[in-house]
Design an enzyme around this catalytic site. Structure first.
Site, PDB file in Angstrom:
ATOM      1  N   GLU A 449     -34.351  61.212  17.201  1.00 18.81           N
ATOM      2  CA  GLU A 449     -34.845  62.338  16.394  1.00 18.81           C
ATOM      3  C   GLU A 449     -34.239  63.641  16.897  1.00 18.81           C
ATOM      4  OE1 GLU A 449     -39.082  62.113  16.692  1.00 18.81           O
ATOM      5  OE2 GLU A 449     -39.204  60.504  15.218  1.00 18.81           O
ATOM      6  N   SER A 475     -38.030  64.423  13.747  1.00 15.76           N
ATOM      7  CA  SER A 475     -39.417  64.233  14.116  1.00 15.76           C
ATOM      8  C   SER A 475     -40.269  64.746  12.966  1.00 15.76           C
ATOM      9  CB  SER A 475     -39.697  65.057  15.359  1.00 15.76           C
ATOM     10  OG  SER A 475     -41.052  65.400  15.413  1.00 15.76           O
TER      11      SER A 475
END
Ligand code: FES
Length: 564
Positions: A449, A475
């Site tokens: 992420e 994220s």
């Protein structure tokens, strides 16, 4: 009454399995226990992370309740975990998505090999919620997912904090707008105890999805980790499990296409994480439901964004809990005919039946959820884009504050850290389209992420003036003009591999398009001279993942294998 031990009787009441019986005597079974349904309790608890640190306690409370039953017995087990909050921005993040698959595999292995009649999973973090769902889908037994619950907010100088505040504080520190002392205090106070990251990030998004799909008890996704209501769930889950066993309601009876549509709708309404796209595609495969990126596109085009949650809004899941939680939102959506009310749930009742007694949302005294006629954005925030930069598709998270058209010159990075060096050196300018590539499912490997880069852009005041595109993912804490999951990824020769510094890139949200504005002939030449880089791991679990993972457009599953 029908016996509930349909599956476990293969080992407990089978004369040809004296070995199984002997082992069960060894763990303390008494004669009557051999006639009980065995409920596997998969705790995702481990010590090193606030999201998971209390889950073994919840699992013990469930097991203690099951011990009061005359017809069921609880048998606990654990699996692995990754804290994205800890590993974010490091090479550890490459293990995160991999952990979803390992969690699914390990729960399937334990419950499958041990012949459990029912399954209660207790996850509390990003990847372990879909990991549990995938395992429950593969096993298709009576199953309930009990979410560990959201963390309380932190506080410093009157400002509410959560984990993402630390990334943004770091960005502010980098550009000199936050003093070291304040930065350290924000870090110290962001996470005050047990519970999953508090905004509408991936864990809370997936927990809400699980509840609207009917696989969690009502309120499970919004009951905070340390609330008395969360303890109450440990009691209520036992009669719910008994009812599922008595009526043989299995996971796939609940996980219908309509249940997935409800999940996508609620994710859109709440402004949930882009990771929901990956995870729901993967969960759908585990229950043999056909789900594709176009389902997200279709629903996104007709569902508004109503939730004013962090990262792009103001509120946390704990704030919604005080307003009636996810059931209050679901009741409103049902009244507005935005979700299907006839879907079965783990209570043995339909969604509409569960919601009958729920108090309606009060729209006068709160700003957490908007009414449909005053949306934050008229259509959803999870925009599926296609174009020569993403022939298989990609996912943009656009909440409306960023605008809907972005055209700018590319600044290309083959490593996340090279980008962080560039932003520290003030080399990223307003109008740039930052490209971070070779961080996809295979190229990463593990599709890390990009919260650190997106947080650094926000902290540096460039969140609205710089776009960030990647074959990695974001994220749930990410906001800004961001596009992830670009497929095909760079390592597989997707067009993103051929972008050069200064090339113009256009992201047109209203047309669902992402384009590299380079003449076809020039692109062909670049492709001809491209040498596929090696994946930088050759053994271990990351290498296994790289060898088996499917594209992001198919949910990054590792069991998409044709054995014929
Ligand atoms: Fe667990 Fe954020 S690290 S939910």
């Amino acid at each position: 009454m029908k016996p509930l031990n349909k599956t476990s009787k293969n080992i407990t009441l089978n004369d040809s399995q004296p070995n199984s019986r002997a082992m069960l005597y060894g763990i303390g079974f008494r004669e009557d226990d051999f006639h009980k349904a065995q409920i596997g309790i998969a705790s995702l608890g481990w010590d090193g992370n606030p999201c998971n640190m209390h889950l073994n306690g919840l699992a013990k409370a469930v097991k203690d309740q099951l011990a009061l039953s005359t017809e069921m017995i609880g048998l606990g087990f654990n699996t692995v975990g990754v804290s994205d909050g800890i590993s974010m921005g490091t090479s550890g993040m490459r293990y995160s998505l991999v952990s979803r698959e390992v969690i699914a595999d390990s729960i399937e292995i334990n419950a499958g090999a041990q012949f459990y009649d029912g399954l209660i999973t207790i996850p509390g973090c990003d990847k372990n919620i879909p990991g549990c769902m995938i395992a429950m889908g593969r096993l298709d037994r009576p199953s309930i997912l009990m979410y560990g619950g959201t963390i309380a907010s932190g506080c410093y100088k009157g400002q509410k904090l959560n984990l993402v505040s630390t990334f943004e504080a770091y960005g502010q520190k980098l550009v000199g707008s936050l003093e070291e002392k304040d930065f350290l205090e924000i870090v110290r106070n962001a996470c005050p105890g047990a519970g999953s990251c508090g905004g509408m990030y991936t864990a809370n998004t997936m927990a809400a999805a699980a509840e609207v799909m009917g696989i969690s008890l009502p309120y499970s996704s919004s009951n905070p980790a340390l609330s008395p209501e969360k303890q109450r769930e440990c009691i209520d889950i036992v009669p719910a499990m008994q009812n599922l066993l008595e009526n043989n309601i299995t996971f796939r009876d609940i996980m219908t296409k309509q249940a997935f549509e409800n999940a996508i709708t609620l994710t859109t309404i709440l402004g949930g994480s882009t990771n929901a796209v990956l995870h729901l595609l993967a969960v759908a495969k585990s229950v043999d439901i056909h789900l594709e990126l176009n389902d997200f596109k279709r629903i996104n085009e007709r569902i508004p964004l109503l939730g004013n949650f962090k990262p792009s809004g103001q509120y946390l899941m704990e704030d919604l809990h005080h307003l009636g939680g996810i059931p209050a939102v679901m009741k409103y959506l049902l009244e507005e005919k935005l979700i299907h009310g006839n879907c079965m749930t783990v209570t043995g009742k339909t969604i509409a039946e569960n919601l009958a007694e729920v108090e309606p949302l009060d729209f006068i005294n709160q700003e957490v959820i908007r009414p449909v006629h005053m949306p934050i954005k008229k259509t959803g925030h999870l925009q599926i884009l296609y174009g020569n930069l993403a022939e298989e598709g990609c996912v943009a998270k656009i909440t409306g504050k960023e605008g809907s058209l972005f055209t700018g010159p590319a600044k290309v990075f083959d490593k996340e850290n090279d980008f962080l060096d560039a932003i520290s050196a003030n080399k990223i300018k307003k109008g740039d389209v930052v490209v971070i590539r070779y961080v996809g499912p295979r190229g990463g490997p593990g599709m890390p992420e990009m919260l650190k880069p997106s947080g650094a852009l926000i902290g540096a005041g460039l969140g609205k003036s710089v776009a960030l595109i990647t074959d990695g993912r974001f994220s749930g804490g990410t906001h800004g003009f961001v596009v992830g999951h670009i497929a095909p990824e760079a390592i597989d020769g997707g067009t993103i591999a051929f972008v050069q510094n200064g090339d113009m890139i256009q992201i047109d949200i209203s047309e669902n398009q992402i384009s590299l504005l380079v003449p076809e002939e020039q692109l062909r030449k670049r492709k001809k001279h491209w040498v596929q880089p090696d994946i930088d791991v050759q053994s271990g679990v990351l290498a296994k993942f790289a060898a088996s993972v499917s594209s992001a457009s198919q949910g990054c599953v590792t069991d998409n294998i044709n054995l014929r």
